[in-house]
Write a protein that holds these residues in place. Structure first.
Motif, PDB file in Angstrom:
ATOM      1  N   GLY A 257       0.928  -1.278  -0.152  1.00  0.00           N
ATOM      2  CA  GLY A 257       0.112   0.030  -0.092  1.00  0.00           C
ATOM      3  C   GLY A 257       0.890   1.200   0.029  1.00  0.00           C
ATOM      4  N   MET A 328      -3.344   5.026   1.732  1.00  0.00           N
ATOM      5  CA  MET A 328      -3.832   3.624   0.971  1.00  0.00           C
ATOM      6  C   MET A 328      -3.020   2.576   1.957  1.00  0.00           C
ATOM      7  N   ASP A 333      -7.276  -0.452   5.421  1.00  0.00           N
ATOM      8  CA  ASP A 333      -8.539  -0.994   4.640  1.00  0.00           C
ATOM      9  C   ASP A 333      -8.866  -2.436   5.311  1.00  0.00           C
TER      10      ASP A 333
END
Ligand code: UGA
Length: 429
Positions: A257, A328, A333
């Protein structure tokens, strides 16, 4: 030498500071007045090991200063480094509006020969376009040379990477700026390669895509290892000792990421498409990366079975170790996915909790990593912080309702964990 850096993000601030550290006189420009004020007062807007001390030292020595004025920066130096953001657009291509803005600002402040040097990651042929823009907006008739000098530093290791670079790439359209660029980098004692400007721009995207490819490759091998009852770390060691392959960037986990790899991969695929090449290899790298996360979430939900209402302790929020950056971040996530499945989360990160608060809500932020597992049904390792290896496993085991750990970064030894009475699941082992 007298140098100017425009943009004081990760790349600009670290580059400017390291240039000052080797003896250059550096003016750092940023249009964010708050950031300039903070830096002038000795504050640092990012966490980067070793940076704060170096900034203080070089400001005190009079070699490093901060301003909001691009015109002042352009006046102060013949070589102007540009390190402004190049964020992604919804279709994956690169938003070059900051670059264009800076090119115009430099053009309108130029009264004599200058070399604008691009550190920001830009698509191939951006240098050519910038040269046209500068020519269009420069009121005075002055010569200039646009240079590409891509940055290869890693967040969390940025100062070390900059002080001891593997290589310095200088991409030019004419030989005139080469001598000054060599002089700037002479103190770093690194191999310098001089290329045409398009090749230099390509080198950066090609390098990041290759590293991302290496990670997806080992993650795909990890899937095979799980199915075949093999151990991905032993496979990585066995192939990595071949000097042609190398062991680095072969750590299987929950995928890559950060603000660079995902963005640069999409951009490179788009650039290739625009040039007329379908870069299917890199599309597959992206696909493997996405699946890696899905597979890990499935491992957790399958094991905990009725997931709704489970409480999970998550160690790690940053996109990797040694940074407070959560852009990110696979860890964030993962938290969102677990929440979506109905889990309640207790989370900890050594440096990234403040930044995480802006993107991750409805969780309990816990200051002590050893307290994260309290009353939880499982512990999850989401970021490869070295200090997580020092987790008090006996205390964690007592605090959890069941001693289950899902290690998304392979930090612990499986046999040892089982001996201590844990149900331990990692990646590719
Ligand atoms: C990356 C490149 O490594 C730098 O060379 C480059 O200059 C930078 O992008 C950039 O373009 O500015 P960075 O984004 O700081 O640096 O982070 P990396 O250390 O490359 O890690 C990226 C991601 O890959 C992280 O999420 C990390 O956890 C993951 N990773 C890394 C793995 O999953 N396995 C590995 O073996 C290595």
């Amino acid at each position: 030498m007298k140098l100017t850096i425009i943009g004081t993000g990760y790349v600009g601030l670290v580059t400017g500071t390291c240039f000052a550290e080797v003896g250059h006189h550096v003016t750092c420009v940023d249009n964010d007045a708050g950031k300039v004020k903070l830096l002038r007062e000795g504050g640092i807007p990012i966490y980067e090991p070793g940076l704060e001390e170096l900034v203080k030292k070089n400001v005190a020595a009079g070699r490093l200063k901060f301003t909001e004025s691009t015109a002042e920066g352009v006046r102060n130096s013949d070589v102007i480094f540009i390190a402004v953001p190049t964020p992604p657009q919804p279709d994956g291509s690169v938003d070059l509006s900051f670059i264009e803005r800076v090119a115009r600002d430099i053009a309108s402040a130029m009264t004599e020969y200058k070399s604008p040097v691009f550190k920001s990651t830009v698509p191939v042929k951006t240098g050519e376009k910038v040269a046209e823009t500068i020519k269009r907006y420069c009121k005075a008739v002055v010569e200039f040379d646009v240079v590409s000098n891509p940055e290869f530093l890693r967040e969390g290791f940025a100062v070390g990477d900059l002080m001891k670079p593997d290589r310095v790439v200088i991409g030019v359209r004419s030989q005139r700026p080469v001598a000054a660029m060599r002089e700037i980098y002479e103190p770093f004692k690194a191999p310098i390669i001089v290329t045409d400007i398009n090749s230099a721009e390509l080198i950066k995207h090609a390098a990041n895509s290759f590293l991302a490819l290496k990670i997806s490759y080992i993650n795909a091998i990890a899937v095979l290892c799980e199915a075949a009852h093999a151990n991905v770390q032993e496979v990585a060691h066995g192939i990595g000792l071949d000097e042609r392959i190398g062991r680095r960037f072969l750590n299987a986990g929950i995928g890559f990421g950060g603000s660079c790899f995902p963005k640069d991969l999409s951009a490179f695929i788009k650039i290739a498409e625009q040039i007329g090449y379908d870069f299917r290899l890199l599309k597959e790298v992206q696909r493997i990366n996405g699946e890696q996360m899905e597979r890990f979430v499935k491992k957790i939900t399958d094991t905990l079975w009725v997931f709704e209402g489970q409480k999970i302790g998550v160690l790690g929020l940053a996109f990797k170790q040694n940074t407070d950056d959560v852009r990110m971040s696979p860890a964030i996530d993962l938290c969102h996915r677990l929440q979506k499945e109905g889990a309640t989360l207790r989370v900890h990160d050594p440096k990234a909790m403040d930044k995480a608060k802006a993107v991750l809500s409805n969780v309990t932020y816990v200051d002590d990593m050893n307290d994260v597992g309290r009353d939880c049904d499982a512990l999850v390792i989401a970021t490869e912080w070295d200090e997580f290896k020092n987790l008090d496993l006996d205390r964690a085991k007592k605090a959890l309702t069941h001693p289950i750990m899902f290690d998304g970064r392979n930090l612990f030894d499986g046999a040892e964990m089982e001996k201590r009475g844990w149900v331990y699941k990692s990646v590719g082992r």
